[in-house]
Write a protein that holds these residues in place. Structure first.
Motif, PDB file in Angstrom:
ATOM      1  N   ALA A  32       0.812  -1.223   0.000  1.00 27.99           N
ATOM      2  CA  ALA A  32       0.000   0.000   0.000  1.00 27.99           C
ATOM      3  C   ALA A  32       0.845   1.272   0.000  1.00 27.99           C
ATOM      4  CB  ALA A  32      -0.946  -0.002   1.195  1.00 27.99           C
ATOM      5  N   GLU A  33       2.074   1.210   0.555  1.00 22.50           N
ATOM      6  CA  GLU A  33       2.959   2.379   0.569  1.00 22.50           C
ATOM      7  C   GLU A  33       3.903   2.418  -0.628  1.00 22.50           C
ATOM      8  OE1 GLU A  33       2.945   0.465   3.740  1.00 22.50           O
ATOM      9  OE2 GLU A  33       1.166   1.667   4.167  1.00 22.50           O
ATOM     10  N   GLY A  34       3.771   1.452  -1.538  1.00 23.67           N
ATOM     11  CA  GLY A  34       4.631   1.422  -2.714  1.00 23.67           C
ATOM     12  C   GLY A  34       5.959   0.718  -2.501  1.00 23.67           C
ATOM     13  N   ILE A  35       6.131   0.081  -1.346  1.00 16.91           N
ATOM     14  CA  ILE A  35       7.374  -0.650  -1.048  1.00 16.91           C
ATOM     15  C   ILE A  35       7.278  -2.041  -1.677  1.00 16.91           C
ATOM     16  CG2 ILE A  35       8.791  -1.613   0.798  1.00 16.91           C
ATOM     17  CD1 ILE A  35       7.661   0.679   2.579  1.00 16.91           C
ATOM     18  N   GLU A  36       8.330  -2.438  -2.402  1.00 15.84           N
ATOM     19  CA  GLU A  36       8.352  -3.756  -3.037  1.00 15.84           C
ATOM     20  C   GLU A  36       8.412  -4.844  -1.971  1.00 15.84           C
ATOM     21  OE1 GLU A  36       8.239  -4.616  -6.455  1.00 15.84           O
ATOM     22  OE2 GLU A  36       7.650  -2.531  -6.631  1.00 15.84           O
ATOM     23  N   ARG A  37       7.510  -5.804  -2.067  1.00 15.68           N
ATOM     24  CA  ARG A  37       7.426  -6.909  -1.115  1.00 15.68           C
ATOM     25  C   ARG A  37       7.260  -8.218  -1.874  1.00 15.68           C
ATOM     26  NH1 ARG A  37       8.034  -4.553   3.873  1.00 15.68           N
ATOM     27  NH2 ARG A  37       6.692  -2.768   4.177  1.00 15.68           N
ATOM     28  N   ALA A  38       7.643  -9.312  -1.222  1.00 19.06           N
ATOM     29  CA  ALA A  38       7.453 -10.635  -1.813  1.00 19.06           C
ATOM     30  C   ALA A  38       5.984 -11.023  -1.724  1.00 19.06           C
ATOM     31  CB  ALA A  38       8.313 -11.663  -1.085  1.00 19.06           C
ATOM     32  N   VAL A  39       5.477 -11.623  -2.800  1.00 18.60           N
ATOM     33  CA  VAL A  39       4.103 -12.099  -2.895  1.00 18.60           C
ATOM     34  C   VAL A  39       4.161 -13.550  -3.347  1.00 18.60           C
ATOM     35  CG1 VAL A  39       1.886 -11.794  -4.074  1.00 18.60           C
ATOM     36  CG2 VAL A  39       3.322  -9.790  -3.597  1.00 18.60           C
ATOM     37  N   LEU A  40       3.416 -14.423  -2.684  1.00 19.58           N
ATOM     38  CA  LEU A  40       3.380 -15.823  -3.081  1.00 19.58           C
ATOM     39  C   LEU A  40       2.230 -16.046  -4.054  1.00 19.58           C
ATOM     40  CD1 LEU A  40       4.314 -18.769  -2.826  1.00 19.58           C
ATOM     41  CD2 LEU A  40       2.666 -19.001  -0.954  1.00 19.58           C
ATOM     42  N   TRP A  55      -0.709  -7.835   3.191  1.00 18.45           N
ATOM     43  CA  TRP A  55      -1.198  -6.462   3.157  1.00 18.45           C
ATOM     44  C   TRP A  55      -2.359  -6.460   2.178  1.00 18.45           C
ATOM     45  CZ3 TRP A  55       3.093  -8.101   0.636  1.00 18.45           C
ATOM     46  CH2 TRP A  55       3.106  -7.966  -0.740  1.00 18.45           C
ATOM     47  N   THR A  56      -2.949  -5.319   1.899  1.00 20.24           N
ATOM     48  CA  THR A  56      -4.094  -5.302   1.003  1.00 20.24           C
ATOM     49  C   THR A  56      -3.818  -4.488  -0.251  1.00 20.24           C
ATOM     50  OG1 THR A  56      -5.050  -3.369   2.085  1.00 20.24           O
ATOM     51  CG2 THR A  56      -5.734  -5.529   2.881  1.00 20.24           C
ATOM     52  N   TRP A  57      -4.371  -4.938  -1.346  1.00 23.80           N
ATOM     53  CA  TRP A  57      -4.476  -4.162  -2.557  1.00 23.80           C
ATOM     54  C   TRP A  57      -5.962  -3.838  -2.717  1.00 23.80           C
ATOM     55  CZ3 TRP A  57      -1.220  -8.353  -5.272  1.00 23.80           C
ATOM     56  CH2 TRP A  57       0.128  -7.995  -5.280  1.00 23.80           C
ATOM     57  N   GLU A  58      -6.280  -2.884  -3.538  1.00 25.01           N
ATOM     58  CA  GLU A  58      -7.669  -2.542  -3.820  1.00 25.01           C
ATOM     59  C   GLU A  58      -8.096  -3.166  -5.145  1.00 25.01           C
ATOM     60  OE1 GLU A  58      -9.932  -0.771  -1.966  1.00 25.01           O
ATOM     61  OE2 GLU A  58      -8.422  -0.789  -0.376  1.00 25.01           O
ATOM     62  N   ALA A  59      -9.306  -3.706  -5.196  1.00 28.59           N
ATOM     63  CA  ALA A  59      -9.831  -4.219  -6.465  1.00 28.59           C
ATOM     64  C   ALA A  59      -9.837  -3.076  -7.479  1.00 28.59           C
ATOM     65  CB  ALA A  59     -11.228  -4.781  -6.277  1.00 28.59           C
ATOM     66  N   GLY A  60      -9.381  -3.361  -8.694  1.00 27.95           N
ATOM     67  CA  GLY A  60      -9.290  -2.362  -9.751  1.00 27.95           C
ATOM     68  C   GLY A  60      -7.915  -1.730  -9.871  1.00 27.95           C
TER      69      GLY A  60
END
Length: 131
Positions: A32-40, A55-60
Motif C-alpha cells: 500500500a505504501e509502494g514498497i516492493e514486497r514478496a508475494v506468493l 497487506w491489502t491491494w484494492e480491487a481495480g
C-alpha cells in the motif's frame, strides 16, 4: 477493502475463463505504501494468478510485478496486472488479471500450463519468504 463478490471474495468458478495450475512462485509487488514486497503466487492461468499476501491491494488497482520463475536463476519477467478481487486474512488473497507481459513470459507461461499438475512442487519455503 473492496471485494467483487459476497462471501469469501472469490469470483464464481464459472466466471473463470482459464484453467488454473497450482504453483508456489514468489513475485515482487508494491504494498500500500509502494514498497516492493514478496508475494506468493498460489495458482496461475493464462489470464492471471491467485496471490497470498500480508497487506491489502484494492480491487481495480493496476500493479507492476517482477516474477522470478526459478529462484536459482537471475531470470525475471515484468508483468502488469489488475487486482480483480481481494479477501482479507493472514495471509489475505487476491486475484490478479494479466494486462501486459513480454513474449518470454508468455512462452514460460505456456510451458507451465502444459505441465501435469502432479509435477508442480508446492514449497513451504515460498510461504516463509513472503512472511
Amino acid at each position: 477493502m473492496t471485494q467483487t463478490k459476497a462471501g469469501d471474495g472469490h469470483p464464481d468458478l464459472k466466471q473463470r475463463e482459464y484453467h488454473r495450475e497450482p504453483c508456489s512462485i514468489v513475485v515482487e509487488g508494491p504494498d500500500a505504501e509502494g514498497i516492493e514486497r514478496a508475494v506468493l503466487i498460489k495458482n496461475i492461468s493464462r489470464g492471471g494468478m491467485g496471490a497470498a499476501l500480508f497487506w491489502t491491494w484494492e480491487a481495480g488497482e493496476e500493479i507492476d510485478l517482477k516474477l522470478y520463475p526459478d529462484p536459482s536463476s537471475d531470470e525475471v519477467y515484468q508483468v502488469r496486472a489488475r487486482v480483480v478481487w481481494v479477501r482479507p486474512g493472514e495471509p489475505g488473497s487476491a486475484g490478479l488479471q494479466f494486462l501486459e507481459s513480454t513474449p518470454e513470459f508468455q512462452e514460460w507461461l505456456t510451458e507451465v500450463m502444459e505441465r501435469d499438475s502432479t509435477q508442480v512442487e508446492h514449497s513451504s519455503e515460498a510461504y516463509r519468504l513472503v512472511q
